[in-house]
Design a protein around this motif. Structure first.
Motif, PDB file in Angstrom:
ATOM      1  N   VAL A 724      34.673  37.799  41.601  1.00  0.00           N
ATOM      2  CA  VAL A 724      35.235  39.138  41.789  1.00  0.00           C
ATOM      3  C   VAL A 724      34.290  40.194  41.245  1.00  0.00           C
ATOM      4  O   VAL A 724      34.077  41.254  41.863  1.00  0.00           O
ATOM      5  N   VAL A 725      33.724  39.919  40.078  1.00  0.00           N
ATOM      6  CA  VAL A 725      32.767  40.870  39.489  1.00  0.00           C
ATOM      7  C   VAL A 725      31.577  41.067  40.411  1.00  0.00           C
ATOM      8  O   VAL A 725      31.100  42.191  40.640  1.00  0.00           O
ATOM      9  N   ALA A 726      31.029  39.961  40.913  1.00  0.00           N
ATOM     10  CA  ALA A 726      29.880  40.060  41.815  1.00  0.00           C
ATOM     11  C   ALA A 726      30.239  40.834  43.075  1.00  0.00           C
ATOM     12  O   ALA A 726      29.451  41.663  43.566  1.00  0.00           O
ATOM     13  N   LEU A 727      31.448  40.569  43.626  1.00  0.00           N
ATOM     14  CA  LEU A 727      31.890  41.288  44.817  1.00  0.00           C
ATOM     15  C   LEU A 727      32.027  42.776  44.523  1.00  0.00           C
ATOM     16  O   LEU A 727      31.588  43.623  45.315  1.00  0.00           O
ATOM     17  N   ALA A 728      32.643  43.119  43.390  1.00  0.00           N
ATOM     18  CA  ALA A 728      32.833  44.515  43.055  1.00  0.00           C
ATOM     19  C   ALA A 728      31.500  45.234  42.860  1.00  0.00           C
ATOM     20  O   ALA A 728      31.314  46.375  43.300  1.00  0.00           O
ATOM     21  N   ASP A 729      30.568  44.551  42.189  1.00  0.00           N
ATOM     22  CA  ASP A 729      29.247  45.173  41.981  1.00  0.00           C
ATOM     23  C   ASP A 729      28.570  45.461  43.297  1.00  0.00           C
ATOM     24  O   ASP A 729      27.958  46.526  43.486  1.00  0.00           O
ATOM     25  N   SER A 730      28.688  44.491  44.220  1.00  0.00           N
ATOM     26  CA  SER A 730      28.022  44.688  45.514  1.00  0.00           C
ATOM     27  C   SER A 730      28.645  45.818  46.315  1.00  0.00           C
ATOM     28  O   SER A 730      27.996  46.436  47.155  1.00  0.00           O
ATOM     29  N   LEU A 731      29.935  46.092  46.087  1.00  0.00           N
ATOM     30  CA  LEU A 731      30.636  47.168  46.804  1.00  0.00           C
ATOM     31  C   LEU A 731      30.683  48.467  46.019  1.00  0.00           C
ATOM     32  O   LEU A 731      31.321  49.435  46.452  1.00  0.00           O
TER      33      LEU A 731
END
Length: 786
Positions: A724-731
């Protein structure tokens, strides 16, 4: 009040001059036919008149032997005979000519008959036998008096002829007596003639009245016959009549046609045998036929009796009405009545009744018929000391089918559901549709608890199998609530309520299960009802208030803002948990006004804080599906003076489950105001990445269940948080870990890259004064949120 019908005026009495033929009148009587009857009556007595005259002439001729020459006597007798024959032939010919109607002149001509006979007989007292005391002459005079009486009787129906005869003969006799110095006897003769004339006139008048009445009755009977004949020819109704032995008499063509039989063979047939048809031999009659038999046996009138009969192999419905008939002596002679074929009306009524009791979409019994069946089952259970049961079935995820594929597909799916339910039912159960996606089962005999529970499980299992509808494979489920009567309810309404409460529990458990009613469910429902009533007055009574939970930076633990949390303290019930009243507010449609109150008060309070602190406010899906919510947010920001970027609205995934409601458009408009959006409880629902692509969220909040699991070494939870953290960072989104309660949990989420944290480790939800103290804001100032 209705006025009484006017009484028709009585007929006027017979007009004397009209009866004599002196004048013609129009007084309501059929005088041409009455005159024809007068002439016909005279013809009937013509031979009697001939006999009286010939016999009288013969006797007078014999008595006058020695008083008058033979040639005179013979000549006179011949004249009498000839005149009598002429009168008789005249009478008979007039009768043949005036059988149906006679004119006034026909009556007047009868006077000539009486005058002619009176003249030929007047010769006797004036010429042949003046009264002189001789015994033979006295005999002749006695014969004249007898002749006057006999002729008056023979010509009574023709009073004008009778009066002409009596007047002529009595005048001659009176004159003869006057010349013989016997004026008193002459007056007596005239009085006798007058009496005979009056008697003749009275008799003629009575005859005319009787004949007029006979004509009226005949006319009425003819009118009635015509009306009845027209009635039978122009209507579907028919007349029927039976004798005292219940056998058909005078069977009409319409009655025979309705039975499909020849009318010539109906007379003498037993009515009940005709109506029973093939069932007559077996004795298995329809109940309505037994009712008819009882009515006929009791000899009482009846009407609107609906009778089920079989005609030519088809079931028909007749409506009968009849009255008993009695003769003049009061003896019962049978029944006469009218009947009609009401099959079409009965079929229409049956269709209407079916529409009123059966669901048009599925063909199952509807709520009305289910309630009737449940009431009967309750009555039978109470009567026999047994048990019945009621199941309420609610389809899971059916609404999603309607929202995504449309109502036509949903309707066809309901049809498939009803087919599966029918396959499971036996004679002991009745299945019905209550409405929408709710069904119900009435179990008449529910003494076997294990069988009852197995039925509930079978219903859930079979309804949860996939459906193929319009090339779509659909997956739904079912939840069942079960109540057993009379244990769970003494009345049908109470039992339905108990099953409904059990169904709520099944739905709250996630669906796909069944629950039986328990007394504590009623306690919970009552508590829920009391809370709902209290919640409706919470806003007006100023019972709601806000608490604020700190949100800090995960790396520096610096305060970045607060999340506004709603609290309710009732003056009598005390503090009410949000887990109780928030779902209640959503169900009771109170979440919109309460949510607006929270938003306005949170913005007003945040306006007093430092400009770098944000306020987070939870927003329900019900609010976001209302296009007017954007105006509510704009007014709250404008009235409080809070910058839009300091307001963060938290939404859950449930807002995206309702298609076509405009929630995404509302979110876009809120972003247009400058507000920030965060996705709350990510990971606990469907967690579709499509949600993140539809709306520009500024943050994703990770549920506390993942935080706790990761802190205890849970590999799956750790991997989910990292993803989730990685997804949020990418967005370009921040991540907020919720429910951090220990130092270890803080260390783990910080190491996994979460940007912000909130939880009891950094601060529990605080009242306004403590939140202000934490920020260093003076607590003495006014605040709308206080």
């Amino acid at each position: 009040m209705k006025s009484a019908a006017p009484i028709p005026p009585a007929r006027p009495p017979i007009d004397g001059p009209a009866l004599l033929g002196i004048r013609d009148v129009r007084d309501g009587f059929d005088w041409p036919r009455i005159r024809a009857a007068q002439i016909g009556g005279g013809a009937q007595f013509a031979l009697m008149l001939l006999a009286a005259n010939v016999l009288g002439a013969g006797i007078v001729t014999v008595l006058l032997a020695g008083q008058a020459p033979a040639w005179q006597r013979i000549l006179w007798a011949a004249i009498v005979g000839a005149t009598s024959l002429f009168v008789v032939f005249h009478r008979l010919s007039a009768r043949n000519r005036t059988r149906t109607a006679a004119s006034l002149s026909d009556i007047r001509r009868t006077a000539l008959d009486g005058l002619a006979l009176g003249i030929v007989w007047a010769v006797v007292p004036l010429w042949l036998a003046p009264l002189d005391g001789n015994d033979a002459v006295l005999g002749v005079w006695m014969m004249l008096i007898v002749l006057m009486t006999a002729s008056a009787m023979a010509m009574a129906t023709l009073p004008l002829a009778s009066i002409a005869f009596l007047a002529t003969l009595s005048a001659a006799m009176g004159l003869s007596l006057a010349l013989a110095a016997h004026p008193a006897l002459g007056l007596a003769i005239l009085v006798l003639a007058a009496i005979l004339g009056v008697a003749s006139f009275s008799r003629a008048r009575a005859m005319a009245i009787v004949h007029a009445q006979q004509l009226a009755l005949a006319e009425r009977d003819e009118t009635v016959s015509l009306l009845l004949r027209e009635f039978e020819e122009s209507n579907a109704d028919w007349l029927w009549e039976i004798d005292a032995q219940r056998r058909v008499v005078r069977a009409g063509a319409r009655f025979a046609l309705t039975l499909g039989l020849d009318p010539t063979g109906l007379d003498g047939m037993p009515l009940l045998q005709l109506l029973a048809g093939p069932d007559w031999e077996t004795g298995k009659f329809a109940p309505s036929l037994r009712v008819l038999a009882d009515k006929l046996k009791a000899r009482e009138a009846f009407r609107d009796l609906i009778l089920q009969v079989e005609v030519a192999g088809q079931q028909r419905w007749w409506q009968l009405a009849a009255n008993p008939r009695f003769d003049d002596a009061g003896t019962f002679i049978g029944f006469r009545g009218v009947g009609s074929d009401v099959t079409e009306a009965r079929q229409s009524t049956d269709r209407i009744n079916r529409m009123a009791r059966y669901d048009l979409l599925t063909g199952l019994p509807n709520r009305l018929l289910v309630n009737e069946a449940l009431g009967q089952a309750m009555a039978d259970a109470d009567k026999w000391g047994s048990r019945c049961a009621f199941m309420m079935i609610d389809l899971d995820r059916f609404k999603a089918v309607n929202d995504t594929l449309g109502h036509p597909v949903g309707d066809r799916l309901l049809g498939r559901v009803s087919e599966r339910l029918r396959e499971m039912m036996t004679e002991n159960e009745i299945i019905g549709r209550l409405g929408g996606d709710e069904f119900a089962v009435v179990v008449r005999d529910a003494r076997d608890t294990e069988r009852l529970e197995n039925l509930a499980r079978t219903i859930i299992a079979k309804l949860s199998r996939p459906y193929e509808v319009d090339q779509h494979t659909l997956y739904i489920g079912a939840s069942v609530g079960l109540a057993v009567g009379p244990r769970d309810g003494r009345t049908a309404e109470m039992l339905v309520r108990s099953a409904d409460l059990a169904l709520y529990r099944s739905k709250d458990a996630g669906g796909g299960v069944f629950h039986a009613y328990e007394p504590q469910l009623h306690v919970a429902a009552e508590e829920r009802r009391i809370l709902e009533i209290a919640l409706r007055g919470a806003l007006q009574n100023d019972e709601l208030h806000l608490y604020f939970q700190p949100v800090v930076d995960a790396a520096t633990t610096q305060l970045t803002g607060f999340e506004a949390l709603l609290r309710w303290t009732h003056p009598e019930l005390g503090p009410i948990s949000p887990s109780k009243f928030i779902p209640l507010a959503e169900d009771a449609r109170l979440i919109a006004p309460i949510g607006e109150w929270v938003l306005r008060h949170a913005c007003a309070e945040a306006a007093c804080w430092s400009d770098d602190l944000r306020i987070s406010v939870n927003v329900s899906s019900e609010q976001l599906h209302n296009p007017a919510f954007v105006s509510v947010v704009a007014q709250a920001l404008s009235q409080s003076g809070l910058r839009p970027d300091r307001l963060e609205l938290e939404v859950t995934e449930s807002v995206f489950l309702r298609e076509g409601t405009g929630a995404i458009r509302v979110l876009d408009q809120l972003l247009g105001l400058g507000c920030r959006l965060s996705l709350d409880d990510f990971g606990t629902g469907y967690s579709s990445l499509g949600y993140l692509s539809r709306t520009r969220f500024s943050a994703i909040k990770i549920d506390r269940s993942f935080v706790q699991a990761a802190a205890t070494g849970g590999r799956e939870a750790t991997a989910i948080i990292r993803a989730v953290v990685a997804l949020a960072d990418s967005l370009g989104m921040a991540t907020v870990a919720e429910g951090v309660e220990t130092e270890e949990e803080h260390r783990v989420v910080a190491a996994l890259g979460c940007d912000k944290v909130q939880g009891y480790y950094f601060g529990r939800p605080l009242p306004v004064a403590e939140a202000r103290a934490l920020m260093g804001v003076p607590t003495g100032g006014d605040s709308v949120a206080a």
